[in-house]
Scaffold this active site. Sequence first.
Site, mmCIF file in Angstrom:
data_model
loop_
_atom_site.group_PDB
_atom_site.id
_atom_site.type_symbol
_atom_site.label_atom_id
_atom_site.label_comp_id
_atom_site.label_asym_id
_atom_site.label_seq_id
_atom_site.Cartn_x
_atom_site.Cartn_y
_atom_site.Cartn_z
ATOM 1 N N PRO A 1 5.573 5.377 1.883
ATOM 2 C CA PRO A 1 6.459 4.317 2.359
ATOM 3 C C PRO A 1 6.652 3.226 1.316
ATOM 4 C CG PRO A 1 4.484 4.515 3.756
ATOM 5 C CD PRO A 1 4.362 5.512 2.661
ATOM 6 N N GLU A 2 7.864 2.688 1.260
ATOM 7 C CA GLU A 2 8.130 1.574 0.349
ATOM 8 C C GLU A 2 7.656 0.260 0.985
ATOM 9 O OE1 GLU A 2 11.609 1.658 -1.971
ATOM 10 O OE2 GLU A 2 11.961 3.787 -1.709
ATOM 11 N N LYS B 1 2.566 -2.192 -1.306
ATOM 12 C CA LYS B 1 2.245 -1.074 -0.429
ATOM 13 C C LYS B 1 0.835 -1.169 0.147
ATOM 14 C CE LYS B 1 5.486 1.959 -2.827
ATOM 15 N NZ LYS B 1 5.732 3.269 -3.465
ATOM 16 N N ARG C 1 8.746 11.665 -9.028
ATOM 17 C CA ARG C 1 9.750 11.631 -7.969
ATOM 18 C C ARG C 1 11.127 11.953 -8.547
ATOM 19 N NH1 ARG C 1 8.078 8.606 -3.636
ATOM 20 N NH2 ARG C 1 9.797 9.645 -2.552
#
Length: 279
Positions: free
Chosen positions: A2-3, A52, A267
Site C-alpha cells: 500500500p502507498e 508506509k 515494479r
Amino acid sequence: MPEGHTLHRLAGAIDTAFAGTTPEVSSPQGRFVDGAALLDGTGLERAWAHGKLLFVDFAEARTLYVHLGLIGKWFVLPVAPEHAELGPPVVGEVRLRVADERHVADLRGPMACQVVDQEEVARLVARQGPDPLQPDDGTAADTAYARISRSGKTLAELLMDQTVVAGVGNIYRCEVLWRHRLHPLRPGRSLRRTSWQLVWDDLVRLMPWGVRTGTIITLDDVLEDTATAWERGERPEVPREFGVYQRTGMPCLRCGSTVRTKVVAGRNLFWCGGCQRRT
C-alpha cells in the site's frame, strides 16, 4: 504494498474507532501474545502514520508499530449487534485484534508488528524521508532534494526509496513524473531544484485526496470533478483512471505517443515515450 495515503487513511479509521477508549487487544493467531498482553487494557491515545509506517500510541508510553509489507491487511469494521458481547468470530490468521463493543480491527500478515518505546519510534521515523502527508515546517522539499541531487540513481528509483520520500509508491511515481514531463530514467543529480519543487508540491496536493477518497487521483479533470462534488457534500465513486500507469502500448493522454514500460526498483514503471524524453 500500500502507498502512504492508505496508511494515513487506516490511521484515521483506527483513531475514529478507538481513540480515547480502552479496547481489548489480543493475538488470535498466537504470534503476538506477549505484545498484545502489554497493550490489553491500556488506553489507546491515537493512531498516526509516516510514509508506509503505522503507529498506534497507547498509554504508558507504549506504541504499536506496524509495517504491512506486501501482503499485510488491517481492516477496521463495526461490530454487528449479535456479536457485541463476544466479538465477531476470528477468520483466517489474525496476528492482532483490537476490539471493543462497537468496532473490531483485525491485522493479518504484516511484515512488522511490535510494541516499541518512544526512542524506537523516533529512530524508525528518522530513517524515513519526508512525508508529503505530514505537516511541513518548510524544510521537507529541501531535505528530499538534498538526497536526490547527490544521487546517480534514476528518478524512478529515488521516488520509490522511502529514505528519500516516504509514502510514495509505484502509481504516484509513474503519474507525477508524467505530469511534469520528466523522464523516469534520468539521474537524480540532473534534476533542477525548481523541477523538484513542482513534483513535491504536486504530491502534497494529490496525496491528501487519496486519504479522503481511498482512491489515487492524478488526472486534473477527475480531481476537479471530485473536489466539486465534495464541496457539495457528495461522496462520488472516483474512477480509477491514470495518465500512464498500466497503459503499456496505449496512447499518452497528453501527446498521443506510445506508453512504455520497464521494471525499475522491482515494479513495473510506465512512462510516455514522447512527452517524457530524456532531454
